[in-house]
Design an enzyme around this catalytic site. Structure first.
Site, short mmCIF file in Angstrom:
data_model
loop_
_atom_site.label_atom_id
_atom_site.label_comp_id
_atom_site.label_asym_id
_atom_site.label_seq_id
_atom_site.Cartn_x
_atom_site.Cartn_y
_atom_site.Cartn_z
N ASP A 66 0.84 -1.20 0.15
CA ASP A 66 0.07 -0.10 0.12
C ASP A 66 0.82 1.17 0.00
OD1 ASP A 66 1.00 -0.44 2.63
OD2 ASP A 66 -1.03 -0.79 3.58
N ASP A 135 -7.72 -2.11 14.37
CA ASP A 135 -9.17 -2.23 13.57
C ASP A 135 -9.29 -3.37 12.64
OD1 ASP A 135 -8.02 -1.39 11.36
OD2 ASP A 135 -9.37 0.26 10.94
N HIS A 137 -7.49 -4.05 10.00
CA HIS A 137 -7.07 -3.84 8.69
C HIS A 137 -5.87 -4.61 8.41
CE1 HIS A 137 -4.82 -0.24 9.81
NE2 HIS A 137 -4.05 -0.74 8.98
N GLU A 142 -9.63 -1.27 5.14
CA GLU A 142 -10.37 -0.70 6.37
C GLU A 142 -11.60 -1.59 6.49
OE1 GLU A 142 -8.69 0.79 8.39
OE2 GLU A 142 -8.00 2.58 7.81
C1 GLP Z 1 -0.44 0.36 8.61
C2 GLP Z 1 -0.35 -0.39 7.27
C3 GLP Z 1 -0.21 -1.95 7.45
C4 GLP Z 1 0.10 -2.28 8.90
C5 GLP Z 1 -0.72 -1.82 9.81
C6 GLP Z 1 -0.14 -2.13 11.35
O1 GLP Z 1 -1.63 1.32 8.46
N1 GLP Z 1 -0.68 -0.02 6.14
O2 GLP Z 1 0.26 -2.54 6.40
O3 GLP Z 1 0.12 -3.86 8.77
O4 GLP Z 1 -0.62 -0.39 9.69
O5 GLP Z 1 0.99 -1.21 11.58
P1 GLP Z 1 2.15 -1.72 12.55
O6 GLP Z 1 2.94 -2.97 12.16
O7 GLP Z 1 3.14 -0.40 12.91
O8 GLP Z 1 1.44 -1.95 13.98
#
Ligand code: GLP
Length: 259
Positions: A66, A135, A137, A142
């Site tokens: 993404d 949440d 995702h 989302e």
């Molecule tokens: C972000 C990314 C995701 C990621 C998530 C968790 O928004 N787009 O790909 O898995 O949040 O982030 P983190 O690994 O820093 O907790």
């Protein structure tokens, strides 16, 4: 269902995934990796570094999950910059073979289809690394995202913008929109490896793995995948109803099976 592996710490998780990636590259030097950003996959990239010494990675390809929309690609927190800094440079990958969705506003309505075509042209993703948002995702899909969705523009929830504000000066600087591989895109990867660490992820992990299949919890889409591995530390596993069974299964896993 997904295989759940409960590990002692993040380094153990990183080592497990890195070993599998090295095995894949050994079997096919043109392996296609699905790369994730965020803090969660960092132990994988760290564990890969020493393991890739002497391994030919010149043909490895990679696709990020993404990107923020409208962010300057040179911004240190654009996912293009993050992937370059945390993955491509330390691992010595060929930058021309690593792609991030194009988040530039110009022509954004076409970028999703182009990205899908590029993944297909590379032969599909062999191993997709995933984190999970609080949440539920995955990627930036989302709650409410279709299980059939492809790479497209989404609006970030307030919760995700708050979670990601730590990477920016303030929440106001967190972009409102993103472009993300869809759940349908992710499900086409040949192997999904979802990682989660810490108590803050425990509820999302339990809902994704043991809850009902629902677009309201996008991570639950992994239950549809024939080869999904979920690697969590004890804290992230703390809401799992069948944690003891997962420990028992993993302890009795035949040696010939990788993750
Ligand atoms: C972000 C990314 C995701 C990621 C998530 C968790 O928004 N787009 O790909 O898995 O949040 O982030 P983190 O690994 O820093 O907790």
């Amino acid at each position: 269902m997904a295989e759940i592996v409960i590990v002692h710490d993040e380094a153990a998780a990183g080592a497990l995934v890195a070993d599998e990636i090295v095995r894949l590259i050994g079997a096919d030097p043109a392996t296609v990796l699905g790369l994730a950003t965020g803090s969660t996959p960092l132990p994988v990239y760290e564990a890969l570094r020493p393991r890739l010494h002497g391994v030919d990675v010149s043909r490895v390809r990679g696709f990020a999950l993404d990107e923020y929309v409208g962010i300057d690609p040179a911004h240190p927190e654009s996912y293009r910059s993050v992937i370059a800094r945390e993955v491509v440079e330390p691992l010595g990958l060929d930058p021309s073979r690593i792609r991030t969705p194009d988040g530039s506003a110009d022509g954004i309505e076409r970028h999703g289809e182009e990205y899908e075509a590029a993944i297909a042209e590379a032969g599909g993703i062999d191993l997709q690394i995933l984190g999970i948002g609080t949440d539920g995702h995955i990627g930036f899909n989302e709650p409410g995202s279709s299980f059939a969705s492809r790479t497209r523009v989404k609006t970030l929830t307030e919760q995700t913008r708050r979670d990601n504000a730590r990477f920016f000066d303030s929440i106001d600087d967190v972009p409102m929109h993103c472009i993300t591989q869809g759940l349908g895109t992710i499900l086409r990867a040949r192997h999904l490896v979802l990682l989660a660490f810490g108590e803050g992820k425990a509820a999302a992990v339990a809902a994704a793995v043991e809850g009902p299949l629902t677009a309201s919890l996008p991570g639950s889409a992994i239950q549809l995948h024939p080869h999904a591995t979920v690697i969590v530390d004890e804290s992230a596993a703390s809401h799992l109803a069948r944690a003891d069974y997962y420990r028992y299964t993993y302890a009795n896993k035949p040696d010939w099976q990788g993750i």
